[in-house]
Design an enzyme around this catalytic site. Structure first.
Site, PDB file in Angstrom:
ATOM      1  CG  ASN A   1       5.085 -16.486  48.510  1.00 22.55           C
ATOM      2  OD1 ASN A   1       6.014 -15.988  49.333  1.00 22.55           O
ATOM      3  ND2 ASN A   1       5.692 -17.160  47.394  1.00 22.55           N
TER       4      ASN A   1
ATOM      5  CE  LYS B   1       6.366 -13.832  45.090  1.00 17.25           C
ATOM      6  NZ  LYS B   1       6.556 -14.029  43.629  1.00 17.25           N
TER       7      LYS B   1
ATOM      8  CG  HIS C   1       8.395 -20.038  45.255  1.00 18.26           C
ATOM      9  ND1 HIS C   1       8.972 -19.120  43.879  1.00 18.26           N
ATOM     10  CD2 HIS C   1       6.955 -19.420  45.399  1.00 18.26           C
ATOM     11  CE1 HIS C   1       8.109 -18.187  43.604  1.00 18.26           C
ATOM     12  NE2 HIS C   1       6.835 -18.457  44.596  1.00 18.26           N
TER      13      HIS C   1
ATOM     14  CD  GLU D   1       9.882 -15.395  43.388  1.00 15.07           C
ATOM     15  OE1 GLU D   1       9.858 -15.346  44.620  1.00 15.07           O
ATOM     16  OE2 GLU D   1       9.259 -15.044  42.528  1.00 15.07           O
TER      17      GLU D   1
ATOM     18  CD  GLU E   1       3.776 -20.887  42.681  1.00  9.28           C
ATOM     19  OE1 GLU E   1       2.719 -19.916  43.173  1.00  9.28           O
ATOM     20  OE2 GLU E   1       4.811 -20.566  43.100  1.00  9.28           O
TER      21      GLU E   1
ATOM     22  N   GLY F   1       4.491 -13.506  38.765  1.00 10.42           N
ATOM     23  CA  GLY F   1       4.767 -12.065  38.801  1.00 10.42           C
ATOM     24  C   GLY F   1       4.754 -11.324  37.547  1.00 10.42           C
TER      25      GLY F   1
ATOM     26  CB  SER G   1      -0.163 -13.631  36.941  1.00 13.41           C
ATOM     27  OG  SER G   1       0.952 -13.180  36.889  1.00 13.41           O
TER      28      SER G   1
HETATM   29  C1  PEP Z   1       4.181 -16.926  44.094  1.00 10.40           C
HETATM   30  O1  PEP Z   1       5.174 -16.099  44.159  1.00 10.40           O
HETATM   31  O2  PEP Z   1       4.133 -17.910  44.403  1.00 10.40           O
HETATM   32  C2  PEP Z   1       3.362 -15.856  42.957  1.00 10.40           C
HETATM   33  C3  PEP Z   1       2.560 -17.015  42.530  1.00 10.40           C
HETATM   34  O3  PEP Z   1       3.570 -14.867  42.568  1.00 10.40           O
HETATM   35  P1  PEP Z   1       2.297 -13.844  41.715  1.00 10.40           P
HETATM   36  O4  PEP Z   1       0.929 -14.200  42.499  1.00 10.40           O
HETATM   37  O5  PEP Z   1       2.997 -12.514  41.973  1.00 10.40           O
HETATM   38  O6  PEP Z   1       2.462 -14.345  40.405  1.00 10.40           O
END
Ligand code: PEP
Length: 251
Positions: A12, A14, A99, A101, A169, A175, A213
């Site tokens: 992803n 983003k 997601h 976000e 998630e 992040g 992460s």
């Molecule tokens: C994500 O945005 O779906 C995500 C898992 O981000 P990160 O790996 O940076 O935590």
């Protein structure tokens, strides 16, 4: 993870990437994939501006392309939005939906996410449906119930195990460099698998990704958990070496 559920590693990106960097990243991944089957499926989800160009740049490879969101309608007066048929037309076969976000920044409710998943399925896309508890819900010990409610509210009746991927998630892990423990991830994935089994015929076979992460140094441990069928990768998907190291951790 069993071979019936071939792992999936999804990147992803983003809101990151201009043409030069995005295409170079995608070409590196595609070239490594074509050198040999890493034992998992791979999908790159660039920003909408790059979806078609990335798809064209890696069209000779087995790497798929996905969108990061879609509107529930097929077309119409929705300035700034993109429909599922448009993503398909631009070369996508997957789309990330719900997601955290989008849920946080755009106020997306379970009901809206569900309508988006329906739209994705109608268009023939595979929906990567994201669910995950907040830090507060984890701290209060109500994570399992919170995620169950999210899944129940966002998964449409039309969902089928081969057309939907669920990504767990935890919001507090995205992040941040923090991850749940292996037992916590396994507990949530087993819980989701049981819920999916009740929600759909054959739902236990739905691929379940962990996201939050995931990095080269923790990927193998997470991907080795029995109910983890892959990863949704944010930050580490922007570096070809890191993303490829995660892909290789599927074996
Ligand atoms: C994500 O945005 O779906 C995500 C898992 O981000 P990160 O790996 O940076 O935590």
């Amino acid at each position: 993870m069993t071979q019936a559920r071939r792992p999936l590693i999804a990147g992803n990106w983003k809101m990151n990437g201009l043409a030069a960097t995005g295409l170079a990243l995608a070409r590196d991944i595609a070239a490594w994939r074509e050198a040999g089957d890493p034992g998992c499926d791979i999908v790159l989800c660039p920003p909408a501006t790059l979806v078609r160009a990335v798809g064209e740049a890696i069209s000779d490879s087995a790497v798929a392309v996905g969108g990061q969101d879609c509107h529930p309608a097929e077309s119409g007066a929705h300035t700034g939005d993109i429909s599922a048929p448009m993503l398909l037309d631009a070369g996508c076969s997957y789309v990330i939906l719900g997601h955290s976000e989008r849920r946080q920044d755009h106020g997306e409710t379970n009901e809206l996410v569900r309508a988006k998943v329906e739209a994705a399925l109608r268009a023939g896309l595979i929906a990567i449906l994201c669910v995950g508890e907040s830090a507060d819900e984890r701290d209060r010990g109500v994570a399992l119930g919170a995620v169950a409610r999210q899944l129940g509210g966002s998964l449409p009746e039309a969902a089928r195990p081969d057309r939907v991927v669920v990504a767990y998630e935890p919001v507090w892990a995205i992040g941040t460099g923090r991850t749940p423990t292996h037992p916590e991830i396994q507990e949530m994935h087993a819980h989701l698998r049981a819920l999916l089994g009740r929600a759909m015929t054959g739902g236990e076979a739905t691929r379940l990704l962990y996201g939050g992460s995931v990095k080269p140094d923790n990927a193998r441990g997470i991907l080795g958990l029995p109910d983890v069928d892959g990863a949704l990768v944010g930050g580490a998907s922007l570096k070809a070496d890191d993303f490829w190291a995660i892909v290789q951790s599927c074996r």
